[in-house]
Design a protein around this motif. Structure first.
Motif, PDB file in Angstrom:
ATOM      1  N   ALA A  14       0.542  -1.279  -0.113  1.00 27.85           N
ATOM      2  CA  ALA A  14       0.109   0.008  -0.230  1.00 27.85           C
ATOM      3  C   ALA A  14       0.517   1.428  -0.125  1.00 27.85           C
ATOM      4  N   ARG A  15       0.507   2.651  -0.228  1.00 30.35           N
ATOM      5  CA  ARG A  15       1.224   3.788  -0.457  1.00 30.35           C
ATOM      6  C   ARG A  15       1.362   4.092   1.357  1.00 30.35           C
ATOM      7  N   GLY A  16       1.654   3.513   2.145  1.00 30.81           N
ATOM      8  CA  GLY A  16       2.206   4.037   2.931  1.00 30.81           C
ATOM      9  C   GLY A  16       3.337   3.473   3.503  1.00 30.81           C
ATOM     10  N   LEU A  17       3.309   3.372   5.344  1.00 28.21           N
ATOM     11  CA  LEU A  17       5.403   2.868   5.541  1.00 28.21           C
ATOM     12  C   LEU A  17       5.058   1.482   6.062  1.00 28.21           C
ATOM     13  N   TYR A  18       6.462   1.001   5.635  1.00 33.32           N
ATOM     14  CA  TYR A  18       6.495  -0.323   6.237  1.00 33.32           C
ATOM     15  C   TYR A  18       7.975  -0.748   6.985  1.00 33.32           C
ATOM     16  N   ARG A  19       7.767  -1.880   7.974  1.00 37.07           N
ATOM     17  CA  ARG A  19       8.732  -2.109   8.456  1.00 37.07           C
ATOM     18  C   ARG A  19       9.250  -2.727   8.049  1.00 37.07           C
ATOM     19  N   PHE A  20      10.323  -3.727   7.364  1.00 37.96           N
ATOM     20  CA  PHE A  20      11.074  -4.831   6.979  1.00 37.96           C
ATOM     21  C   PHE A  20      12.204  -4.994   7.764  1.00 37.96           C
ATOM     22  N   ARG A  21      12.426  -6.032   8.326  1.00 39.47           N
ATOM     23  CA  ARG A  21      13.741  -6.348   9.302  1.00 39.47           C
ATOM     24  C   ARG A  21      14.572  -7.275   8.125  1.00 39.47           C
TER      25      ARG A  21
END
Ligand code: C2O
Ligand code: CU
Ligand code: CU
Length: 498
Positions: A233-240
């Motif tokens: 989505a056009r939003g903020l993601y956290r990737f580990r």
């Protein structure tokens, strides 16, 4: 006669080449001229490993369609490659009954977790086919992205390569209060390279070159997915990001070279987010990042990749490769935001260190097979190479005297990087609490390390798994020091008085 034969061979060769070219053109034409990249494979949705909350975990072989329509034999924890993701809250006890059904001895090492030595998965503690062992420990650490994998002596490389690695994620209240992206917007990403040759099997055939450079592949798998894409989505993601590769070192970046934020490393969150456009990521290191897709339009794609870099040795080390393509598909998002500050990190003071120890890494690349050494020693299971005192703060200095990169890893303690080649200005990837440090060719780095919380025999080793398996590992023992013994006696006498 001879010339005509030579002519015949030349013509035959030209004929083959012409057929090959024709074939390629035809293929490209059928696919709208998308070219060579599309021939490599068909995109697959990023796999998300199942969750595991504790209980029985069986190491066993399984068949899995890693590439579409081809069954690959994988070695697994619980039948799944990648291994299941474990999520635990700090303060909880985690218990897993490990049962080994592999045709090989094996065990589980909880990488980055500070556990009693009999729970650490030392290569002395391995279990044969048919044997079981209960791992049980209280997770006392701060929130962070840790992981688990086998650690049998000289067999870690092949067992990890065949599929045995998974996330061990610790959560705590401090982190939860920050409002970072959560649930489907918090994506653990295991990055591994594999050889797509050999019928797309995870065959592990070590020759001298692979023992020297490490076992490198030609294709990157994200969570065990080749040609992976993820709809976002056009939003903020956290990737580990976890580099679970045997030997490949990535320089991660987005394909449009846009910025993202590093919020954590091996041992959890940093003090604040740091903006970068790329970062090195050596085997076993973790990089916790925030990527904001709101600047993209629906229909856009951007790819997480590894950049071409200098200093790589061996088979395509340092080559540019795709890791994961993000397809921006919809509005909305996690509701998560990027906080201005993250966590409080207790800074170790190296001036208070009781001593400095020096470790020099050497590789004998003239011998066959090549050997990898720390302070001119190869690993001996029953030899204790260094003795430290519980609670002591020391400076450990690693010097890479080779042209091969070495990611150095400590069991039983987390450390803080002090400097590289005397330079104290650190990149985000070296900040915070670390258990693995990337040492490029001919470089030195110093770390401050406080030993504990447990006494016992632990390891220091290179996390290039072929180097680890072939010598580049030492035992160190954390012992109770005199004052700790006195304290214990004092406590005992106080208890008697009561
Ligand atoms: Cu992840 Cu001793 O290793
Ligand atoms: Cu470890
Ligand atoms: Cu190494």
């Amino acid at each position: 006669m001879i010339p005509s034969r030579r002519n015949f061979l030349r013509l035959a060769a030209a004929g083959t080449a012409a057929v090959g070219l024709g074939g390629t053109r035809l293929f490209a034409g059928n696919h709208g001229g998308v070219g060579a990249a599309a021939v490599q494979g068909s995109p697959q949705a990023l796999r998300i490993p199942p969750l595991f909350a504790g209980g029985t975990i069986t190491a066993r072989m399984a068949q899995q369609n890693v590439w579409p329509d081809i069954a690959t034999e994988v070695w697994t924890y619980g039948g799944s490659y990648p291994a299941p993701t474990i999520r635990v809250r700090s303060g909880e006890r985690f218990t897993a009954q490990f049962s080994n059904m592999l045709p090989d001895h094996s065990n589980i090492h909880w990488h980055g977790l500070l556990n009693p030595h009999n729970m650490d998965g030392h290569p002395n503690d391995v279990f044969e086919n048919g044997a079981s062992y209960t791992y049980s420990f209280a997770v006392a650490q701060r929130a962070g992205t840790y992981w688990y994998h086998p650690h049998p002596h000289m067999m870690t490389g092949p067992q990890v390569y065949r599929g045995m690695a998974g996330f061990f994620i610790v959560e705590d209240d401090e982190e939860n209060a920050l409002g970072l992206p959560a649930s489907e917007y918090d994506v653990p990403l295991l990055i591994q390279d594999r050889r797509s040759e050999a019928g797309r099997q995870f065959s592990y055939i070590l020759d001298d070159a692979a023992q020297l450079d490490g076992y490198l592949g030609d294709e990157v798998l994200a969570n065990g997915t080749p040609d992976a894409f993820l709809e976002v989505a056009r939003g903020l993601y956290r990737f580990r990001l976890l580099n679970g590769s045997n030997a490949r070192i990535y320089q991660v970046a987005l394909s449009d070279n846009s910025a993202f934020h590093v919020i954590g490393t091996d041992g959890g969150l940093l003090d604040r987010p740091y903006e970068v456009t790329n970062s090195m990521l050596a085997p076993a290191e973790r990089l916790d990042v925030l990527i904001d897709f709101s600047r993209f339009a629906i229909g856009d794609s951007v790819t997480l990749k590894t950049l071409r870099y200098q200093g790589g040795t061996g088979r395509q080390q340092g080559a540019e490769m795709a890791i994961l393509r993000f397809d921006v598909k919809r509005d909305g998002g996690s509701g998560g935001a990027m906080p201005a500050t993250l966590a409080t990190i207790e800074k170790l003071n190296p001036d208070a260190a009781v001593r400095q120890r020096d470790f020099t890494l050497r590789t004998d690349d003239g011998s066959s097979p090549p050997m990898h050494m720390i302070n001119d020693r190869m690993f001996d299971m029953d030899r204790i190479d260094e003795t430290v005192h519980l609670g002591d703060l020391e400076v450990w200095s690693f010097t890479n005297a080779t042209l091969y990169p070495h990611p150095m890893h400590l069991h039983g303690a987390q450390f803080q990087v002090m400097d590289r080649n005397g330079n104290t200005a650190l990149e985000p990837r070296d900040m915070g609490w670390k258990d693995t440090i990337y040492l490029p060719a001919y470089s030195t780095a110093r770390v401050a390390v406080k030993f504990g919380p447990y006494a016992g025999v632990y390891l220091v080793h290179c996390h290039n798994l072929e180097h680890e398996d072939h010598g580049m590992m030492l035992n160190y023992e954390t012992t109770l020091n005199d004052s700790a013994v006195e304290d214990r006696d004092a406590d005992a006498s106080r208890m008697e008085l009561r």
